[in-house]
Structures are given as structure tokens and as C-alpha cells.
Scaffold this motif. Structure first.
Motif, PDB file in Angstrom:
ATOM      1  N   SER A   1       0.834  -1.198   0.000  1.00  0.00           N
ATOM      2  CA  SER A   1       0.000   0.000   0.000  1.00  0.00           C
ATOM      3  C   SER A   1       0.870   1.249   0.000  1.00  0.00           C
ATOM      4  O   SER A   1       1.772   1.406   0.812  1.00  0.00           O
TER       5      SER A   1
ATOM      6  N   ASN B   1      -4.548  -3.133  -5.475  1.00  0.00           N
ATOM      7  CA  ASN B   1      -4.813  -3.498  -4.081  1.00  0.00           C
ATOM      8  C   ASN B   1      -6.316  -3.339  -3.859  1.00  0.00           C
ATOM      9  O   ASN B   1      -6.816  -2.249  -3.591  1.00  0.00           O
ATOM     10  N   SER B   2      -7.050  -4.461  -4.020  1.00  0.00           N
ATOM     11  CA  SER B   2      -8.512  -4.373  -4.050  1.00  0.00           C
ATOM     12  C   SER B   2      -9.103  -3.925  -2.708  1.00  0.00           C
ATOM     13  O   SER B   2     -10.238  -3.439  -2.672  1.00  0.00           O
ATOM     14  N   ASP B   3      -8.324  -4.061  -1.610  1.00  0.00           N
ATOM     15  CA  ASP B   3      -8.820  -3.583  -0.303  1.00  0.00           C
ATOM     16  C   ASP B   3      -8.984  -2.063  -0.305  1.00  0.00           C
ATOM     17  O   ASP B   3      -9.716  -1.510   0.514  1.00  0.00           O
ATOM     18  N   LEU B   4      -8.255  -1.407  -1.201  1.00  0.00           N
ATOM     19  CA  LEU B   4      -8.292   0.058  -1.220  1.00  0.00           C
ATOM     20  C   LEU B   4      -9.100   0.611  -2.401  1.00  0.00           C
ATOM     21  O   LEU B   4      -9.020   1.797  -2.709  1.00  0.00           O
TER      22      LEU B   4
ATOM     23  N   HIS C   1     -11.968   5.858   2.450  1.00  0.00           N
ATOM     24  CA  HIS C   1     -10.778   5.285   3.091  1.00  0.00           C
ATOM     25  C   HIS C   1     -10.113   6.202   4.118  1.00  0.00           C
ATOM     26  O   HIS C   1      -9.175   5.760   4.785  1.00  0.00           O
TER      27      HIS C   1
END
Length: 296
Positions: free
Chosen positions: A187, A257-260, A211
Motif C-alpha cells: 500500500s 490493491n482491491s482492499d483500497l 478510506h
DNA sequence: GCCACTTTACACCCTTGGTT
DNA sequence: AACCAAGGGTGTAAAGTGGC
């Protein structure tokens, strides 16, 4: 009579011609077939209907009552059909035209361009010409874009964001997801690398709402996605990549980064001038784009 | 005999459904 | 997806029929 047992159009056309000419031979000459073909078509038609249409032995003498009922109506219908075909084929030539499309280099390269072969296969009579526009609509460019459409300098504009105006017709081609992509998988928020977003978009604000990045996060605005890509490939960093360019992840040295990821507020839209909403070429292009967007 | 039409045999093309 | 066989639709050529 069920739909499947309807006589063939050709058999009806043959009967109508024989009824008008009162002769198998003349009908055969007119239709460019042998009289045997005429005879068989009439026989098949009579068998299908379960009744005779022509009184004949080795000459056509007259129409039967059923034949008298059918023949004038069929002749009228075939005349109308011919008129319709003439109209359709002459308007096809009129509709063979050039569509001027305003689109960003990015959308053309990474979204529309690879699909064009399919478009031309379906609509070979249409030609597309592209004019470079920004990726996003903004308060600075909105009036200019509207003018391009209303003053007929462009037939359609493909852009992310919104243009408002009662003279414009908008078609939503799908909401945009912002893909958080970096040159490295880690990240970027934990490093000194900046996050790039497009100056005219609300991408950074949309993304930040979800986010809540730390205050020290470095952000940099660029003019377009291509510029952001060039910069992070040179200097490292992250960018908010509109999901319409998802295919780019396969080709470019980028990791998502699929979480973001976050949903963006600027949907991809097609805009046309309202006075062109009945033009066949514009309808064809719009329908095809909606089909492509739906398919994903 | 000529002409208009029918019947029959055969061929080609396309669609459909089953199989691999 | 590709291949194949069956069946339907449409065509032709040639022989036959019957009126003029």
C-alpha cells in the motif's frame, strides 16, 4: 392457421403473380424461374391451405372463390412490401455516414478501441471519426463540450462525469469503480509514494470519503490517466485507475490493491444532442455501446 | 404440331439436432 | 466449438397430358 403453418412468402408471391398474369408461363418469366417451379409452388400452397386457388386443367381459366379473395389483397401487400424495401434500401445509403465521436485518448486506447472491430462487423456502413477530449467533464469544460454537440461539431461525446442541459441526451454506460493501483503491491499509504488522481475528476474526494487516508498522505493531480501512469512508472507511487481501464492491469506493470478500491461518483456516459435522437446511426452507436457496457 | 401445364427424378443449400 | 447426418425448401430437366 398457426404461425408455423403459414405458407411461405415465396409461394404467396408466386400465386399473386400467376393471378395477375393469368398464366404460369408469364409468371415464370416475370419471376425468373421455370414454369415447373411455379406449378409446384401453387400445388404446395393449395395443399397447405387445403383448397384450390386456381381453376385450371392444362390452362389457367380463372381464380376460385378463395383465390378471388386472396389475390387482390396479396397483390396490394406485395406492392406495399416493395415500397418498404425501396424506402429501406435507399435510406441505407443515406444512413451510410460518418459519426464524429469525442472521446479521451485513454478511453479510446484502453476501452473502446479494442472493441471497434466488433462494431464495424455489425455496422459496416458506419464510419467513426474520433476527436480528442478530456477524460472527465468539469465546470471548466462543460460549456465547451455542450457546444460541440448542440452545434453539430460532434455526434456523440463519451466522457466520465456529468453534462447537464435540456438539449442533451445522456446514456449511462456504467458506474466507475476506482481501482487503487501501485507499481508495487504494498500500500502506497504506508510509504512516501504519492497517490495520483485526475485534476478534473472528484476521484480523490470520492476515494478519501471511504478510506479516510492519514493527513500526511501525499497526493498529486495530473491531467489524465496516461500522465499518471507515466509518472508512477518513472517515480513509483499509486493511482486511482477508473475501472473501465481494468484490462490495462494485464498489460501495464501495475498491481491492484482491491482492499483500497472505492466507488467513484463519475459514471461513464454517452452524450448526444437531443435533436439527433432519431438518427439511425446515432441510435445504432448508442445501442451497441449499451450492449457492450452491459456485457462488461 | 405447338403450347401450357403436371409429374417425376434429382440436385443443391440451409437449418436443426445429435455427437464428440 | 466443430462436425455430421437428416430433413425441408427450392430449384432444374425431362417426359407426359390434353386443348387449340
Amino acid at each position: 392457421m398457426t404461425k408455423s403453418s403459414l405458407p411461405s412468402l415465396n409461394a404467396l408471391r408466386v400465386f399473386a403473380t400467376v393471378a395477375r398474369e393469368q398464366s404460369f408461363k408469364k409468371a415464370a418469366t416475370e419471376l425468373g424461374v421455370t414454369q415447373s417451379a411455379i406449378s409446384r409452388q401453387i400445388n404446395t400452397l393449395e395443399e397447405q391451405l387445403g383448397m384450390r386457388l386456381l381453376q385450371r386443367d392444362n390452362r389457367v381459366h380463372a381464380l376460385t372463390a378463395t383465390g378471388q379473395l386472396l389475390a387482390p389483397e396479396l397483390l396490394r401487400m406485395f406492392e406495399q412490401l416493395q415500397e418498404l424495401i425501396n424506402k429501406a434500401t435507399s435510406s441505407e445509403a443515406a444512413n451510410a455516414r460518418l459519426l464524429k465521436i469525442g472521446i479521451s485518448n485513454e478511453l479510446l486506447r484502453w476501452w473502446l478501441g479494442p472493441l471497434l472491430k466488433e462494431f464495424y462487423a455489425i455496422y459496416p456502413h458506419l464510419e467513426l471519426e474520433f476527436v480528442a477530449l478530456p477524460e472527465y467533464s468539469s465546470s471548466q469544460n462543460a460549456e465547451y463540450l455542450k457546444q460541440l454537440l448542440t452545434q453539430d461539431q460532434l455526434d456523440a461525446v463519451l466522457i466520465m462525469g456529468q453534462l447537464s442541459g435540456r438539449h442533451l441526451q445522456a446514456t449511462n454506460l456504467g458506474d466507475t469503480e476506482l481501482l487503487f493501483c501501485s507499481t508495487r503491491l504494498e500500500s502506497a499509504l504506508k510509504s512516501d509514494n504519492a497517490v495520483y488522481s485526475i485534476r478534473e475528476s472528484n476521484d480523490w474526494q470520492d476515494w478519501s470519503r471511504i478510506h479516510s487516508p492519514p493527513a500526511h498522505t501525499k497526493t498529486k493531480a495530473t491531467d489524465n490517466t496516461a500522465m499518471a501512469l507515466d509518472l508512477i512508472s518513472l517515480q513509483g507511487g499509486s493511482l486511482l485507475l477508473p475501472s473501465h481501464y481494468r484490462k490495462l492491469l494485464k498489460d501495464a506493470p501495475l498491481k491492484n490493491n482491491s482492499d483500497l478500491n472505492a466507488s467513484g461518483s463519475a459514471s461513464l456516459r454517452l452524450y448526444t444532442a437531443r435533436h439527433k435522437e432519431h438518427e439511425l446511426a446515432v441510435i445504432a452507436f448508442s445501442n451497441w455501446l449499451q450492449h457492450v457496457a452491459k456485457r462488461g
